[in-house]
Design a protein around this motif. Sequence first.
Motif, PDB file in Angstrom:
ATOM      1  N   GLY A  29       0.808  -1.199   0.000  1.00 51.99           N
ATOM      2  CA  GLY A  29       0.000   0.000   0.000  1.00 51.99           C
ATOM      3  C   GLY A  29       0.853   1.265   0.000  1.00 51.99           C
ATOM      4  N   ILE A  30       0.195   2.384   0.310  1.00 51.26           N
ATOM      5  CA  ILE A  30       0.906   3.664   0.310  1.00 51.26           C
ATOM      6  C   ILE A  30       1.961   3.693   1.416  1.00 51.26           C
ATOM      7  CG2 ILE A  30       0.602   6.136   0.705  1.00 51.26           C
ATOM      8  CD1 ILE A  30      -2.052   5.969  -0.727  1.00 51.26           C
ATOM      9  N   GLY A  31       1.668   3.060   2.547  1.00 52.97           N
ATOM     10  CA  GLY A  31       2.664   3.000   3.618  1.00 52.97           C
ATOM     11  C   GLY A  31       3.929   2.294   3.170  1.00 52.97           C
ATOM     12  N   GLY A  32       3.773   1.166   2.447  1.00 53.84           N
ATOM     13  CA  GLY A  32       4.942   0.463   1.928  1.00 53.84           C
ATOM     14  C   GLY A  32       5.704   1.300   0.918  1.00 53.84           C
ATOM     15  N   ALA A  33       4.957   2.038   0.059  1.00 51.44           N
ATOM     16  CA  ALA A  33       5.618   2.909  -0.922  1.00 51.44           C
ATOM     17  C   ALA A  33       6.375   4.036  -0.228  1.00 51.44           C
ATOM     18  CB  ALA A  33       4.574   3.478  -1.877  1.00 51.44           C
ATOM     19  N   LEU A  34       5.813   4.563   0.866  1.00 54.84           N
ATOM     20  CA  LEU A  34       6.527   5.588   1.637  1.00 54.84           C
ATOM     21  C   LEU A  34       7.822   5.017   2.225  1.00 54.84           C
ATOM     22  CD1 LEU A  34       3.677   7.475   3.530  1.00 54.84           C
ATOM     23  CD2 LEU A  34       5.308   8.461   1.914  1.00 54.84           C
ATOM     24  N   GLY A  35       7.765   3.761   2.669  1.00 55.98           N
ATOM     25  CA  GLY A  35       8.979   3.135   3.186  1.00 55.98           C
ATOM     26  C   GLY A  35      10.054   3.016   2.114  1.00 55.98           C
ATOM     27  N   ASP A  36       9.638   2.657   0.886  1.00 53.87           N
ATOM     28  CA  ASP A  36      10.605   2.585  -0.214  1.00 53.87           C
ATOM     29  C   ASP A  36      11.205   3.957  -0.518  1.00 53.87           C
ATOM     30  OD1 ASP A  36      10.050  -0.095  -0.394  1.00 53.87           O
ATOM     31  OD2 ASP A  36       8.569   0.135  -2.006  1.00 53.87           O
ATOM     32  N   ALA A  37      10.366   4.997  -0.511  1.00 54.06           N
ATOM     33  CA  ALA A  37      10.873   6.360  -0.774  1.00 54.06           C
ATOM     34  C   ALA A  37      11.847   6.794   0.320  1.00 54.06           C
ATOM     35  CB  ALA A  37       9.688   7.326  -0.865  1.00 54.06           C
ATOM     36  N   ARG A  38      11.575   6.376   1.565  1.00 53.04           N
ATOM     37  CA  ARG A  38      12.492   6.727   2.664  1.00 53.04           C
ATOM     38  C   ARG A  38      13.846   6.064   2.457  1.00 53.04           C
ATOM     39  NH1 ARG A  38      11.323   3.598   7.947  1.00 53.04           N
ATOM     40  NH2 ARG A  38      12.022   2.038   6.455  1.00 53.04           N
ATOM     41  N   VAL A  39      13.844   4.798   2.041  1.00 55.06           N
ATOM     42  CA  VAL A  39      15.113   4.098   1.819  1.00 55.06           C
ATOM     43  C   VAL A  39      15.924   4.773   0.721  1.00 55.06           C
ATOM     44  CG1 VAL A  39      16.125   1.920   1.028  1.00 55.06           C
ATOM     45  CG2 VAL A  39      14.227   1.902   2.661  1.00 55.06           C
ATOM     46  N   GLN A  40      15.234   5.240  -0.323  1.00 54.87           N
ATOM     47  CA  GLN A  40      15.909   5.879  -1.446  1.00 54.87           C
ATOM     48  C   GLN A  40      16.158   7.373  -1.222  1.00 54.87           C
ATOM     49  OE1 GLN A  40      13.350   5.030  -4.754  1.00 54.87           O
ATOM     50  NE2 GLN A  40      13.437   2.807  -4.437  1.00 54.87           N
ATOM     51  N   LEU A  41      15.733   7.908  -0.060  1.00 56.45           N
ATOM     52  CA  LEU A  41      15.846   9.350   0.237  1.00 56.45           C
ATOM     53  C   LEU A  41      15.223  10.193  -0.870  1.00 56.45           C
ATOM     54  CD1 LEU A  41      19.491   9.519   1.695  1.00 56.45           C
ATOM     55  CD2 LEU A  41      17.334   9.392   2.934  1.00 56.45           C
ATOM     56  N   ASP A  42      14.096   9.708  -1.404  1.00 57.36           N
ATOM     57  CA  ASP A  42      13.402  10.412  -2.479  1.00 57.36           C
ATOM     58  C   ASP A  42      12.281  11.251  -1.867  1.00 57.36           C
ATOM     59  OD1 ASP A  42      12.065  11.251  -4.722  1.00 57.36           O
ATOM     60  OD2 ASP A  42      12.287   9.347  -5.782  1.00 57.36           O
ATOM     61  N   ILE A  43      12.599  12.511  -1.558  1.00 58.01           N
ATOM     62  CA  ILE A  43      11.632  13.375  -0.883  1.00 58.01           C
ATOM     63  C   ILE A  43      10.422  13.660  -1.776  1.00 58.01           C
ATOM     64  CG2 ILE A  43      11.302  15.585   0.267  1.00 58.01           C
ATOM     65  CD1 ILE A  43      13.188  13.755   1.710  1.00 58.01           C
ATOM     66  N   ALA A  44      10.681  13.877  -3.067  1.00 61.02           N
ATOM     67  CA  ALA A  44       9.573  14.201  -3.983  1.00 61.02           C
ATOM     68  C   ALA A  44       8.577  13.047  -4.060  1.00 61.02           C
ATOM     69  CB  ALA A  44      10.135  14.525  -5.368  1.00 61.02           C
ATOM     70  N   GLN A  45       9.090  11.820  -4.150  1.00 62.45           N
ATOM     71  CA  GLN A  45       8.179  10.669  -4.230  1.00 62.45           C
ATOM     72  C   GLN A  45       7.415  10.471  -2.913  1.00 62.45           C
ATOM     73  OE1 GLN A  45       9.822   6.660  -4.710  1.00 62.45           O
ATOM     74  NE2 GLN A  45       8.405   6.353  -6.386  1.00 62.45           N
ATOM     75  N   ALA A  46       8.111  10.676  -1.789  1.00 62.51           N
ATOM     76  CA  ALA A  46       7.430  10.541  -0.494  1.00 62.51           C
ATOM     77  C   ALA A  46       6.292  11.557  -0.370  1.00 62.51           C
ATOM     78  CB  ALA A  46       8.436  10.722   0.640  1.00 62.51           C
ATOM     79  N   LEU A  47       6.583  12.821  -0.740  1.00 66.20           N
ATOM     80  CA  LEU A  47       5.533  13.837  -0.670  1.00 66.20           C
ATOM     81  C   LEU A  47       4.418  13.547  -1.674  1.00 66.20           C
ATOM     82  CD1 LEU A  47       7.684  17.061  -0.228  1.00 66.20           C
ATOM     83  CD2 LEU A  47       6.186  15.987   1.456  1.00 66.20           C
ATOM     84  N   ALA A  48       4.778  12.977  -2.818  1.00 63.54           N
ATOM     85  CA  ALA A  48       3.745  12.628  -3.809  1.00 63.54           C
ATOM     86  C   ALA A  48       2.801  11.569  -3.250  1.00 63.54           C
ATOM     87  CB  ALA A  48       4.407  12.133  -5.092  1.00 63.54           C
ATOM     88  N   TRP A  49       3.341  10.574  -2.551  1.00 63.27           N
ATOM     89  CA  TRP A  49       2.470   9.547  -1.953  1.00 63.27           C
ATOM     90  C   TRP A  49       1.619  10.129  -0.832  1.00 63.27           C
ATOM     91  CZ3 TRP A  49       0.879   5.615  -4.323  1.00 63.27           C
ATOM     92  CH2 TRP A  49       1.693   4.876  -5.171  1.00 63.27           C
ATOM     93  N   VAL A  50       2.192  11.062  -0.064  1.00 59.91           N
ATOM     94  CA  VAL A  50       1.388  11.732   0.971  1.00 59.91           C
ATOM     95  C   VAL A  50       0.226  12.489   0.314  1.00 59.91           C
ATOM     96  CG1 VAL A  50       1.403  13.547   2.722  1.00 59.91           C
ATOM     97  CG2 VAL A  50       3.293  11.924   2.603  1.00 59.91           C
TER      98      VAL A  50
END
Length: 270
Positions: free
Chosen positions: A213-234
């Motif tokens: 889900g979105i929580g798992g995708a946020l975890g992947d963005a955190r590992v990659q330090l991808d701020i734009a993707q994390a904010l996009a999922w939020v």
Amino acid sequence: MGAALLDRLGVVLRALWSGWAGLAALCLLAALWQAGHEAYGPFILTAPLDTLRAMGVLAADPSSWDIALLTLQRAVTGFFLAAVTGIIAGVVAGYCPAVLRLCQPLLTVLLGVPPIAWIVLAMIWFGGTDATVRVVILVSALPIIFAGAAEGIATRDRGLDAMARVFGAGPLHRFLDAALPQAASAIFPALSLALGMAFKVAVMSELLANAGGIGGALGDARVQLDIAQALAWVAVAVTLLVVVEYSLIQPLRGELERWRRATRPWGVKR
């Protein structure tokens, strides 16, 4: 027929007019966001336009839709379970003061336990499954809805009940026509609050339980330090919340509280 169509058209126009206030608030948020980006740089906070581009990339990827829909169905089903259980229990407690007094300490206990504790317990009981997310949503949102329903029924105008009884209305009619419209003013704010809680808890549970889900995708963005993707999922999670709120909760509230529109400055006096 014509009057009904005009009434529906008025509801739609009022909703569109009220949307300007929401649009202004979003513009203000975007301005503050841009100021934060310029102050701290893209590594800490990406620009709003970069986040929109990241959302566009997600929208073009079919797997992203599956991720968002998984979180959506978990949040909505968990919220539905909490809403049905909380409203029924709250109505019973509102009519029965003894039940309400018995349930109040339990509500305090449930509200006092942080959602993270429920997530840990649910992970032990159910593992990283849908049941973990739904159970955490249920125990987190249920006390809010129960309290709203119980308060709405307990504080109703009993004089209206007595008047309806004099005119021969049965218990079901008195509940549907007198008590429920009054309780709606307390139930729907509780439902809106519980819906927001459902989405927050769903994303947090998915992240901590590694349940996709979105929580798992946020975890992947955190590992990659991808701020734009994390904010996009939020932003995707917030968009789903707004869509459910204004396609499910607000239309239902508008139907049950139609009588309130006549008292508003732009309403039609009846």
